[in-house]
Write an enzyme that holds these catalytic residues in place. Structure first.
Site, PDB file in Angstrom:
ATOM      1  N   CYS A 123      43.034  -2.485  -0.563  1.00  0.00           N
ATOM      2  CA  CYS A 123      42.386  -3.459   0.037  1.00  0.00           C
ATOM      3  C   CYS A 123      43.280  -4.383   1.298  1.00  0.00           C
ATOM      4  CB  CYS A 123      41.570  -4.189  -0.787  1.00  0.00           C
ATOM      5  SG  CYS A 123      40.383  -5.656   0.026  1.00  0.00           S
ATOM      6  N   CYS A 205      42.231 -14.841   0.457  1.00  0.00           N
ATOM      7  CA  CYS A 205      40.939 -14.180   0.475  1.00  0.00           C
ATOM      8  C   CYS A 205      40.109 -15.090  -0.683  1.00  0.00           C
ATOM      9  CB  CYS A 205      40.901 -12.697   0.341  1.00  0.00           C
ATOM     10  SG  CYS A 205      41.540 -11.963   1.715  1.00  0.00           S
ATOM     11  N   CYS A 234      51.310  -9.523  -0.934  1.00  0.00           N
ATOM     12  CA  CYS A 234      50.181  -8.683  -0.692  1.00  0.00           C
ATOM     13  C   CYS A 234      50.737  -7.553   0.386  1.00  0.00           C
ATOM     14  CB  CYS A 234      49.005  -9.152   0.098  1.00  0.00           C
ATOM     15  SG  CYS A 234      49.622  -9.983   1.639  1.00  0.00           S
TER      16      CYS A 234
HETATM   17  S1  SF4 Z   1      43.562 -10.647  -0.748  1.00  0.00           S
HETATM   18 FE1  SF4 Z   1      41.832 -10.154   0.701  1.00  0.00          FE
HETATM   19  S2  SF4 Z   1      42.744  -8.207   1.341  1.00  0.00           S
HETATM   20 FE2  SF4 Z   1      43.892  -8.668  -0.343  1.00  0.00          FE
HETATM   21  S3  SF4 Z   1      42.454  -7.649  -1.875  1.00  0.00           S
HETATM   22 FE3  SF4 Z   1      41.735  -9.508  -2.021  1.00  0.00          FE
HETATM   23  S4  SF4 Z   1      40.158  -9.358  -0.484  1.00  0.00           S
HETATM   24 FE4  SF4 Z   1      41.355  -7.674  -0.350  1.00  0.00          FE
END
Ligand code: SF4
Length: 247
Positions: A123, A205, A234
């Site tokens: 993601c 997020c 991330c």
């Molecule tokens: S931080 Fe944003 S991009 Fe990363 S897993 Fe969570 S929702 Fe998805």
């Protein structure tokens, strides 16, 4: 202590002048070296507010962009508008491919990030890494990262050559503490994300960020359900080759 109370202690932080000078020097040096090929991608976190203020004040030619993953808090979107209004700038939104996102959701579900570490990383790759990688191709970039944010960031250097994205990465706020950042934000009267007043330490997020408690490092509210190693980053900041100073 409330943030507004901390601002009264500004005069007790004489080291701030040198911090600011050194950060501006690094930003200016990066711009002299890379000119229009230097960009600042911001997640609109608290360090980002300082970076945006310094860029707009001292090197306004630098392009500022932000990743709109489609999963951001409303408070973050509001801050985006406030910053554009305050500085009279456009902070360009970089978005993921709608086709990649649709395919990912169709294959793994909309909440795939909670199903496994590998799906969470998928993601992040689709919504963050891929769009930013395209945007940074052949460019140098600035970050708002600090050494005190997490154990992983303790080893960072001011300049990273051949990062996983772009051609060079500059970390002007590396030596700043969280208190230094907040002093600057409050002293300069900068807008900031309202979630910080709800005990968020680092804001990403919406489904992957929570408030932190006393004693937790500020990034511990990111992907908190995973083990510490997996949850720390991330994928935007990987594999640096470092250069200590940028003269
Ligand atoms: S931080 Fe944003 S991009 Fe990363 S897993 Fe969570 S929702 Fe998805």
């Amino acid at each position: 202590m409330e943030h507004k109370d901390k601002a009264a202690l500004w005069t007790l932080r004489p080291h701030m002048e040198n911090l600011i000078l050194n950060s501006v020097k690094l930003i200016r040096g990066a711009h002299e070296e890379y000119s229009s090929n230097l960009v600042y991608p911001t997640s609109l976190g608290i360090s980002g507010n300082v970076m945006i203020d310094m860029i707009c004040t001292y090197v306004p030619e630098i392009k500022i962009i932000t990743l709109d993953t489609g999963m951001l808090h409303p408070e973050t979107l509001q801050l985006h508008q406030k910053l554009e209004a305050k500085y009279g700038i456009v902070i360009e939104r970089i978005k993921p491919s709608v086709f990649e996102v649709a395919s990912m959701i169709e294959n793994h579900g909309v909440d795939l990030y909670r199903k496994s570490v590998s799906l969470r990383k998928l993601c992040c790759e689709v919504r963050k890494v891929n769009p930013l990688k395209d945007e940074l191709h052949g460019k140098a970039w600035l970050t708002g990262r600090r050494s005190d944010q997490s154990d992983i960031r303790l080893e960072l250097e001011q300049v990273e050559l051949n990062p996983s994205m772009g051609v060079a990465k500059f970390n002007p706020l590396l030596s700043w503490s969280r208190d230094d950042i907040w002093f600057y934000v409050l002293k300069m009267g900068l807008p900031y994300n309202n979630l910080f007043d709800q005990h968020y330490g680092s804001i990403g997020c919406a489904p992957c960020t929570r408030a932190v408690t006393v004693g937790e490092d500020e990034r511990s509210g990111r992907w908190w359900w995973e083990n510490k190693d997996a949850a720390s980053e991330c994928g935007l900041h990987m594999n640096p080759i470092s250069r200590q100073t940028h003269e």
